[in-house]
Design an enzyme around this catalytic site. Structure first.
Site, PDB file in Angstrom:
ATOM      1  CG  ASP A  59     -38.461  34.052  44.740  1.00 22.13           C
ATOM      2  OD1 ASP A  59     -39.223  33.064  44.623  1.00 22.13           O
ATOM      3  OD2 ASP A  59     -37.810  34.522  43.788  1.00 22.13           O
ATOM      4  CB  SER A 139     -54.105  21.316  41.986  1.00 22.31           C
ATOM      5  OG  SER A 139     -55.239  21.638  41.198  1.00 22.31           O
ATOM      6  CE1 TYR A 152     -51.038  25.425  39.327  1.00 24.91           C
ATOM      7  CE2 TYR A 152     -52.835  24.032  38.554  1.00 24.91           C
ATOM      8  CZ  TYR A 152     -52.240  24.782  39.551  1.00 24.91           C
ATOM      9  OH  TYR A 152     -52.851  24.878  40.783  1.00 24.91           O
ATOM     10  CE  LYS A 156     -50.240  23.401  42.300  1.00 29.31           C
ATOM     11  NZ  LYS A 156     -49.685  23.921  43.555  1.00 29.31           N
TER      12      LYS A 156
END
Ligand SMILES: NC(=O)c1ccc[n+]([C@@H]2O[C@H](COP(=O)([O-])OP(=O)(O)OC[C@H]3O[C@@H](n4cnc5c(N)ncnc54)[C@H](O)[C@@H]3O)[C@@H](O)[C@H]2O)c1
Length: 248
Positions: A59, A139, A152, A156
């Protein structure tokens, strides 16, 4: 055999882009640890790829688990040349104020804290050897963000800044740090970005990609192989779009 003799860890290596990078690295001569929270999928891919692949359940948001991954890699390989921080998650497309605190924390821990945890576990080893390559899978969302994926996207953007500052701080130790910025890709995560996987939603996403297709795990494998190989020996601190022109 552009990675002949190299050793690598790919986090989130059991699926999607991670699996694409694992396959390419092994085809180019590397030994690779497939490090994933989905141990069954990591084991299955390792079994398919043979003795150059090692599976590790991890993890990446947990410090003890990441340290165990680093120890297992050094024990299996003797040294580590390449670390790919690829494991990542998103929240569903949602107005930014409605994202739950649990979802925010999950994105924060898996996408950001993991980069700190893997650096804490493995940068000392790379510094000792005066060499190493770290590749962060960020991203296009960190460069040209879409609405309703705010936390999100921000994770990034954080990863791109972390890449640049890691690159400049670790350069004197011979460690290169780069990032890839993939555009929407054909992986299990795509549905989460789109909210719903319909022909209309796919057409909407594709209309923003000049080359007219989604990215593929092979695209990330090819770009990662170059940035992690000695051919990219003068390249550090870049966040390279693999996006069919989306960010132009
Ligand atoms: N698919 C896209 O459209 C796209 C676009 C740009 C960037 N990305 C980024 O690429 C990376 C890979 O995404 P993907 O599309 O291949 O997704 P994916 O869901 O196919 O694969 C992600 C892998 O990470 C693993 N993982 C999740 N949480 C983990 C944890 N806590 N510890 C260890 N492993 C964990 C999952 O089990 C899975 O195998 C992510 O960082 C993602 O943000 C994806």
């Amino acid at each position: 055999m552009r990675l002949k003799g190299k050793t690598a860890i790919v986090t989130g290596g059991a699926s999607g882009f991670g699996a694409g990078m694992v396959r390419k690295f092994i085809a180019e001569g590397a030994r690779v640890m497939i490090a994933d929270i989905n141990g069954n999928a990591a084991n299955a891919l390792a079994a398919e790829l043979g003795s150059a692949a090692v599976a590790q359940t991890v993890d990446v948001s947990d410090g003890t688990s990441v340290q165990a991954m680093a120890d297992a890699a050094l024990s299996a390989f003797g040294h580590l040349d390449i670390l790919v921080n690829n494991a990542g998650v998103t929240h569903m497309p949602t107005p930014l104020e409605d994202v739950s605190e649990d979802d925010f924390d999950r994105v924060f821990r898996v996408n950001m804290k993991s980069v700190y945890l893997t650096a804490r576990a493995l940068v000392p080893h790379m510094k000792d050897r005066k060499q190493g390559v770290i590749l962060n899978i960020a991203s296009t969302a960190g460069v040209s963000p879409r609405p309703r994926l705010n936390w999100y996207n921000a994770s990034k953007g954080w990863m791109i800044t972390a890449t640049r500052t890691m690159a400049v701080e670790l350069a004197p130790d011979g460690i290169r740090v780069n990032a890839l910025n993939p555009v929407a890709g054909e992986t299990p995560l795509l549905k989460s970005f789109m909210g719903e996987d319909t022909p209309e939603m796919r057409a909407k996403f594709l209309s923003t990609i000049p080359l007219g297709r989604f990215s593929q795990p092979e695209d990330m494998g090819n770009a990662a192989c170059f940035l992690c190989s000695d051919e990219a020996g003068m390249i550090t601190g870049v966040a390279m779009e693999v996006d069919g022109g989306r960010c132009i």
